[in-house]
Design a protein around this motif. Structure first.
Motif, PDB file in Angstrom:
ATOM      1  N   PHE A 183       0.826  -1.208   0.000  1.00 27.72           N
ATOM      2  CA  PHE A 183       0.000   0.000   0.000  1.00 27.72           C
ATOM      3  C   PHE A 183       0.859   1.257   0.000  1.00 27.72           C
ATOM      4  N   GLY A 184       1.969   1.232   0.718  1.00 26.05           N
ATOM      5  CA  GLY A 184       2.834   2.407   0.784  1.00 26.05           C
ATOM      6  C   GLY A 184       4.248   2.026   1.174  1.00 26.05           C
ATOM      7  N   GLU A 185       5.180   2.886   0.813  1.00 23.44           N
ATOM      8  CA  GLU A 185       6.582   2.719   1.185  1.00 23.44           C
ATOM      9  C   GLU A 185       7.091   4.044   1.693  1.00 23.44           C
ATOM     10  N   GLY A 186       8.079   4.005   2.567  1.00 21.02           N
ATOM     11  CA  GLY A 186       8.632   5.250   3.061  1.00 21.02           C
ATOM     12  C   GLY A 186       9.781   5.027   4.017  1.00 21.02           C
ATOM     13  N   VAL A 187      10.219   6.119   4.636  1.00 20.29           N
ATOM     14  CA  VAL A 187      11.308   6.089   5.597  1.00 20.29           C
ATOM     15  C   VAL A 187      10.832   6.774   6.872  1.00 20.29           C
ATOM     16  N   LYS A 188      11.064   6.141   8.001  1.00 21.03           N
ATOM     17  CA  LYS A 188      10.760   6.725   9.309  1.00 21.03           C
ATOM     18  C   LYS A 188      12.070   6.871  10.065  1.00 21.03           C
ATOM     19  N   SER A 189      12.188   7.971  10.816  1.00 24.46           N
ATOM     20  CA  SER A 189      13.390   8.245  11.592  1.00 24.46           C
ATOM     21  C   SER A 189      13.032   8.368  13.060  1.00 24.46           C
ATOM     22  N   GLY A 190      13.935   7.917  13.910  1.00 24.42           N
ATOM     23  CA  GLY A 190      13.728   8.052  15.339  1.00 24.42           C
ATOM     24  C   GLY A 190      14.691   7.181  16.123  1.00 24.42           C
ATOM     25  N   TYR A 191      14.495   7.193  17.437  1.00 26.76           N
ATOM     26  CA  TYR A 191      15.323   6.390  18.337  1.00 26.76           C
ATOM     27  C   TYR A 191      14.722   4.997  18.452  1.00 26.76           C
ATOM     28  N   SER A 203       7.537  -4.596  12.058  1.00 26.79           N
ATOM     29  CA  SER A 203       8.049  -5.959  11.990  1.00 26.79           C
ATOM     30  C   SER A 203       9.246  -5.969  11.045  1.00 26.79           C
ATOM     31  N   VAL A 204      10.099  -6.991  11.192  1.00 26.52           N
ATOM     32  CA  VAL A 204      11.285  -7.123  10.343  1.00 26.52           C
ATOM     33  C   VAL A 204      11.301  -8.535   9.778  1.00 26.52           C
ATOM     34  N   ASN A 205      11.506  -8.662   8.471  1.00 28.04           N
ATOM     35  CA  ASN A 205      11.592  -9.982   7.833  1.00 28.04           C
ATOM     36  C   ASN A 205      13.013 -10.521   7.811  1.00 28.04           C
ATOM     37  N   ASP A 206      13.970  -9.665   7.542  1.00 30.77           N
ATOM     38  CA  ASP A 206      15.356 -10.070   7.315  1.00 30.77           C
ATOM     39  C   ASP A 206      16.119 -10.202   8.639  1.00 30.77           C
ATOM     40  N   PRO A 207      16.659 -11.390   8.954  1.00 30.23           N
ATOM     41  CA  PRO A 207      17.421 -11.559  10.193  1.00 30.23           C
ATOM     42  C   PRO A 207      18.656 -10.666  10.280  1.00 30.23           C
ATOM     43  N   HIS A 261      13.713   2.105   6.238  1.00 26.25           N
ATOM     44  CA  HIS A 261      12.837   2.002   5.071  1.00 26.25           C
ATOM     45  C   HIS A 261      11.833   0.888   5.348  1.00 26.25           C
ATOM     46  N   TYR A 262      10.550   1.166   5.088  1.00 24.41           N
ATOM     47  CA  TYR A 262       9.507   0.184   5.385  1.00 24.41           C
ATOM     48  C   TYR A 262       8.507   0.082   4.242  1.00 24.41           C
ATOM     49  N   LYS A 263       7.760  -1.007   4.268  1.00 22.90           N
ATOM     50  CA  LYS A 263       6.637  -1.220   3.358  1.00 22.90           C
ATOM     51  C   LYS A 263       5.385  -1.392   4.204  1.00 22.90           C
ATOM     52  N   GLU A 264       4.299  -0.787   3.759  1.00 19.58           N
ATOM     53  CA  GLU A 264       3.029  -0.893   4.477  1.00 19.58           C
ATOM     54  C   GLU A 264       2.068  -1.760   3.677  1.00 19.58           C
ATOM     55  N   TYR A 265       1.541  -2.782   4.340  1.00 17.19           N
ATOM     56  CA  TYR A 265       0.563  -3.674   3.729  1.00 17.19           C
ATOM     57  C   TYR A 265      -0.813  -3.375   4.317  1.00 17.19           C
ATOM     58  N   ASN A 266      -1.864  -3.892   3.689  1.00 20.94           N
ATOM     59  CA  ASN A 266      -3.218  -3.677   4.180  1.00 20.94           C
ATOM     60  C   ASN A 266      -3.584  -4.598   5.338  1.00 20.94           C
ATOM     61  N   GLY A 267      -2.825  -5.656   5.542  1.00 23.53           N
ATOM     62  CA  GLY A 267      -3.092  -6.591   6.626  1.00 23.53           C
ATOM     63  C   GLY A 267      -1.819  -7.297   7.049  1.00 23.53           C
ATOM     64  N   ALA A 268      -1.827  -7.818   8.261  1.00 20.64           N
ATOM     65  CA  ALA A 268      -0.662  -8.523   8.802  1.00 20.64           C
ATOM     66  C   ALA A 268      -0.855 -10.035   8.677  1.00 20.64           C
ATOM     67  N   LEU A 269       0.225 -10.719   8.348  1.00 16.66           N
ATOM     68  CA  LEU A 269       0.234 -12.185   8.318  1.00 16.66           C
ATOM     69  C   LEU A 269       1.022 -12.681   9.520  1.00 16.66           C
ATOM     70  N   THR A 290       2.523  -6.512  12.769  1.00 14.30           N
ATOM     71  CA  THR A 290       2.082  -5.205  12.288  1.00 14.30           C
ATOM     72  C   THR A 290       1.954  -5.191  10.776  1.00 14.30           C
ATOM     73  N   LYS A 291       1.327  -4.127  10.272  1.00 14.43           N
ATOM     74  CA  LYS A 291       1.201  -3.930   8.827  1.00 14.43           C
ATOM     75  C   LYS A 291       2.464  -3.315   8.239  1.00 14.43           C
ATOM     76  N   PHE A 292       3.355  -2.824   9.091  1.00 16.87           N
ATOM     77  CA  PHE A 292       4.572  -2.168   8.642  1.00 16.87           C
ATOM     78  C   PHE A 292       5.747  -3.136   8.737  1.00 16.87           C
ATOM     79  N   VAL A 293       6.434  -3.364   7.617  1.00 10.88           N
ATOM     80  CA  VAL A 293       7.558  -4.295   7.573  1.00 10.88           C
ATOM     81  C   VAL A 293       8.805  -3.537   7.127  1.00 10.88           C
ATOM     82  N   VAL A 294       9.798  -3.474   8.023  1.00  8.41           N
ATOM     83  CA  VAL A 294      11.063  -2.810   7.711  1.00  8.41           C
ATOM     84  C   VAL A 294      11.919  -3.764   6.894  1.00  8.41           C
TER      85      VAL A 294
END
Length: 121
Positions: A28-36, A75-79, A96-104, A110-114
């Motif tokens: 659904f979306g891609e982007g970059v989030k910054s923070g601690y 969530s993170v897929n890559d070890p 950098h993350y990808k946003e999906y419409n649902g979580a598996l 979460t719907k957000f996968v880094v």
């Protein structure tokens, strides 16, 4: 009669397949989030998934002139990406993350996968 039943069943099966793809696999979306980086953990009962939380600072709906924080849970897929996050907790990251419409369940909670670390300070 049999032919229309098979055609109807095929159309329904195709529609269900498209809906499942859209809900769980369409980006659904891609982007970059910054923070601690607050935490990076591996958890789960059946599917062990990598989860994390990023604390973002900024001006928000708090009192006038105060700094509030926003939390970005992901969530993170890559070890390998998880290992980099785990060993550098508390530092500032650009993720950098990808946003999906649902979580598996096997992809994360979460719907957000880094998928990669863009920058780390």
């Amino acid at each position: 009669m049999k032919k229309t039943l098979w055609i109807s069943l095929g159309v329904v099966l195709i529609l269900v397949s498209v809906l499942v793809w859209y809900k769980y696999f369409f980006v659904f979306g891609e982007g970059v989030k910054s923070g601690y980086l607050n935490y990076a953990i591996k958890k789960g009962y059946v599917f062990k998934t990598y989860e994390g939380k990023l604390i973002q600072e900024g001006f928000g709906k708090g009192k006038t002139g105060t700094i509030t924080s926003y939390e970005f849970e992901f969530s993170v897929n890559d070890p390998e990406v998880f290992k980099q996050l785990e060993t550098n907790s508390g530092k500032t990251f650009d993720l950098h993350y990808k946003e999906y419409n649902g979580a598996l369940p096997w992809r994360g909670n979460t719907k957000f996968v880094v998928d990669k670390v863009v920058n780390m300070k």
